[in-house]
Design a protein around this motif. Structure first.
Motif, PDB file in Angstrom:
ATOM      1  N   GLY A  71      -2.715   4.155  -2.777  1.00 25.71           N
ATOM      2  CA  GLY A  71      -1.479   3.418  -3.010  1.00 25.71           C
ATOM      3  C   GLY A  71      -1.281   3.061  -4.474  1.00 25.71           C
ATOM      4  N   ASP A  72      -2.352   2.589  -5.122  1.00 27.31           N
ATOM      5  CA  ASP A  72      -2.270   2.254  -6.547  1.00 27.31           C
ATOM      6  C   ASP A  72      -1.827   3.466  -7.360  1.00 27.31           C
ATOM      7  N   TRP A 109       7.179   4.546   6.570  1.00 27.42           N
ATOM      8  CA  TRP A 109       7.758   5.800   6.121  1.00 27.42           C
ATOM      9  C   TRP A 109       8.031   6.729   7.304  1.00 27.42           C
ATOM     10  N   SER A 112      11.710   7.615   2.664  1.00 32.39           N
ATOM     11  CA  SER A 112      10.395   8.031   2.161  1.00 32.39           C
ATOM     12  C   SER A 112       9.706   8.863   3.237  1.00 32.39           C
ATOM     13  N   GLU A 116      -6.184   1.635  -0.666  1.00 34.59           N
ATOM     14  CA  GLU A 116      -5.791   0.862  -1.844  1.00 34.59           C
ATOM     15  C   GLU A 116      -5.736   1.740  -3.082  1.00 34.59           C
ATOM     16  N   ARG A 160       0.555   1.980 -10.008  1.00 38.64           N
ATOM     17  CA  ARG A 160       0.086   0.622 -10.323  1.00 38.64           C
ATOM     18  C   ARG A 160      -1.085   0.660 -11.296  1.00 38.64           C
ATOM     19  N   ASN A 201      -2.233   0.411   7.145  1.00 36.44           N
ATOM     20  CA  ASN A 201      -1.612   1.370   6.238  1.00 36.44           C
ATOM     21  C   ASN A 201      -0.551   0.661   5.386  1.00 36.44           C
ATOM     22  N   PRO A 202      -0.982  -0.234   4.489  1.00 41.87           N
ATOM     23  CA  PRO A 202      -0.051  -1.154   3.826  1.00 41.87           C
ATOM     24  C   PRO A 202       1.052  -0.504   3.001  1.00 41.87           C
ATOM     25  N   ASP A 203       0.805   0.672   2.426  1.00 38.42           N
ATOM     26  CA  ASP A 203       1.804   1.264   1.536  1.00 38.42           C
ATOM     27  C   ASP A 203       2.743   2.272   2.196  1.00 38.42           C
ATOM     28  N   PHE A 204       2.347   2.846   3.329  1.00 36.80           N
ATOM     29  CA  PHE A 204       3.134   3.938   3.915  1.00 36.80           C
ATOM     30  C   PHE A 204       3.497   3.698   5.382  1.00 36.80           C
ATOM     31  N   LYS A 243       1.074  -2.122   9.437  1.00 34.98           N
ATOM     32  CA  LYS A 243       1.044  -2.559   8.036  1.00 34.98           C
ATOM     33  C   LYS A 243      -0.349  -2.972   7.595  1.00 34.98           C
ATOM     34  N   PHE A 275       2.025   4.782  -6.479  1.00 34.65           N
ATOM     35  CA  PHE A 275       3.068   3.901  -7.010  1.00 34.65           C
ATOM     36  C   PHE A 275       2.841   3.522  -8.476  1.00 34.65           C
TER      37      PHE A 275
END
Length: 436
Positions: free
Chosen positions: A403-404, A155, A101, A400, A409, A149-152, A146, A407
């Motif tokens: 990220g939603d 990467w 990614s 958030e 969500r 930057n929880p989603d990336f 994390k 992906f």
């Protein structure tokens, strides 16, 4: 925030910024360098977004320092900064589930409209890799933490340095301008960096995300579909433009200052030929506005912008020349100091932004996050990206919401209420006005 590095010192004046929360006085920022070049519109206000506290997350971790890589055989490719030096980027390798990614970030920093202002940029990190820092901190959307930057976080992440003065879009073959060498080669820089990254793994990406801040946000709109075209058809590719939706509006004196400025940039770097949508009925500067650029984009884009963009308030709505009596001085420095009449004009500016993105709201695969903060560029700063004290809209931080959306969500179309309704905003407060 840490003091500027020696590499950024040539960029010009030092400026002190403070974050103010809920309108209260109190400083939590520090001095850093901003490129104040020949015209006020050249100010690289977006640079503040890349400078964050040393302990920049709830975990207390120090941000990663990532080294500078210069483009190989740049002169042979004609991919050169304004002064003829090789362009550069910072690459942090991903790991684990993020190893295939990629997140690419285009740096911002204003534009130059004439040879005099471009000559000033040649003596700074915004026009020459000779002045760029050898290492930069990766924070916010570039962080490997994390918690921040929880989603990336894991990467492959790249920050592409900005040194062409026209949002990575010029391609002028002639090197001599009035007897002096200038390299208007932003398009070639884009292509050269992409080609290197494709060989380093981007070409096999399962997921890829092109992002950018300010002038880099505008570049994200410009290059979004080209980025999609480089990658495997079965990969998931999206774009995010942060603080890059510049508005084609009149300033308080009735002049279109920013359109005139953009027209100079377009003429200087021959950009009209670069944009297929730019027809003869349009003024040159109109071709450079996101409202025009986005009409042809088919790749999903996330529009992240404050309704009261601090850079645009100071240089699009109320440029210094439009306020000779300095009636707007306090308001330009601190939105909490605006009079009721001034706030009414700012609310009109907010409406202009909403009108400009009205068609984008109907695109189901596009994301929108417009908060009511007086700020500029929010994805690179740990405070505004994702922290316990981050600004929120509908109880979602920017990270958030992004990220939603990325992906799938949920659909994200977050439109904040009018200032001063949102108590979570971090509003910039300037110690003094910008000077050319």
């Amino acid at each position: 925030m840490p003091p500027p590095s020696s590499a950024s010192a040539p960029a010009a004046h030092h400026l002190r910024l403070w974050w103010r929360r809920r309108g209260r006085a109190g400083a939590v920022g520090a001095t850093f360098a901003v490129a104040l070049l020949a015209a006020a519109l050249l100010l690289a206000l977006s640079y503040y977004a890349s400078v964050t506290p040393v302990t920049s997350s709830s975990s207390g971790r120090r941000p990663a320092l990532v080294g500078l890589t210069l483009v190989r055989r740049a002169e042979e490719k004609g991919a050169l900064c304004l002064d003829g030096s090789a362009p550069g980027y910072h690459l942090q390798t991903g790991s684990g589930s993020g190893s295939r990614s990629w997140l690419i970030h285009l740096e911002g920093g204003g534009w130059c409209r004439n040879l005099k202002s471009c000559a000033s940029r040649k003596r700074s990190m915004l026009g020459s890799s000779r002045y760029m820092e050898h290492h930069v901190e990766f924070t916010g959307i570039l962080s490997d933490d994390k918690y921040q930057n929880p989603d990336f976080y894991n990467w492959n992440k790249v920050k592409i340095r900005y040194c062409d003065g026209a949002s990575f879009s010029g391609n002028v073959k002639d090197e001599l301008q009035n007897g002096t060498k200038f390299f208007f080669r932003g398009q070639r820089i884009w292509e050269a960096v992409m080609n290197e990254l494709l060989l380093k793994g981007l070409g096999h990406a399962k997921q890829a995300f092109l992002t950018g801040c300010s002038a880099g946000g505008l570049a994200t709109y410009i290059h979004c579909d080209a980025f999609r075209a480089l990658l495997p058809k079965d990969s998931s590719v999206k774009c995010l433009a942060d603080g890059g939706f510049f508005l084609d509006v009149e300033d308080i004196s009735g002049k279109r200052t920013i359109r005139a400025f953009y027209s100079d940039v377009v003429r200087l770097q021959g950009l009209r030929e670069q944009f297929s949508y730019c027809n003869s009925n349009m003024e040159p500067g109109q071709c450079f506005f996101p409202r025009e650029v986005v009409k042809d984009i088919v790749t999903p884009v996330f529009v992240l912008n404050p309704a009261y963009d601090a850079w645009q308030v100071q240089h699009v709505l109320v440029p210094e020349a439009s306020d000779p009596q300095h009636a707007w001085l306090n308001c330009r420095l601190d939105i909490s100091k605006c009079s009721s009449n001034q706030l009414e004009i700012l609310q009109g500016f907010r409406k202009d932004l909403h009108d400009a993105i009205s068609e984008l709201k109907q695109k189901g695969d596009w994301g929108i996050y417009i908060n009511s903060c007086f700020v500029h560029c929010q994805s690179l700063n740990s405070f505004t990206w994702h922290s316990p004290s981050s600004p929120r809209v509908n109880n979602k931080t920017i990270a958030e919401a992004v990220g939603d959306w990325f992906f799938d969500r949920r659909e994200v179309k977050e439109i904040d209420c009018e200032y001063p309704c949102n108590p979570t905003c971090h509003n910039l407060v300037f110690a003094k006005p910008f000077k050319a």
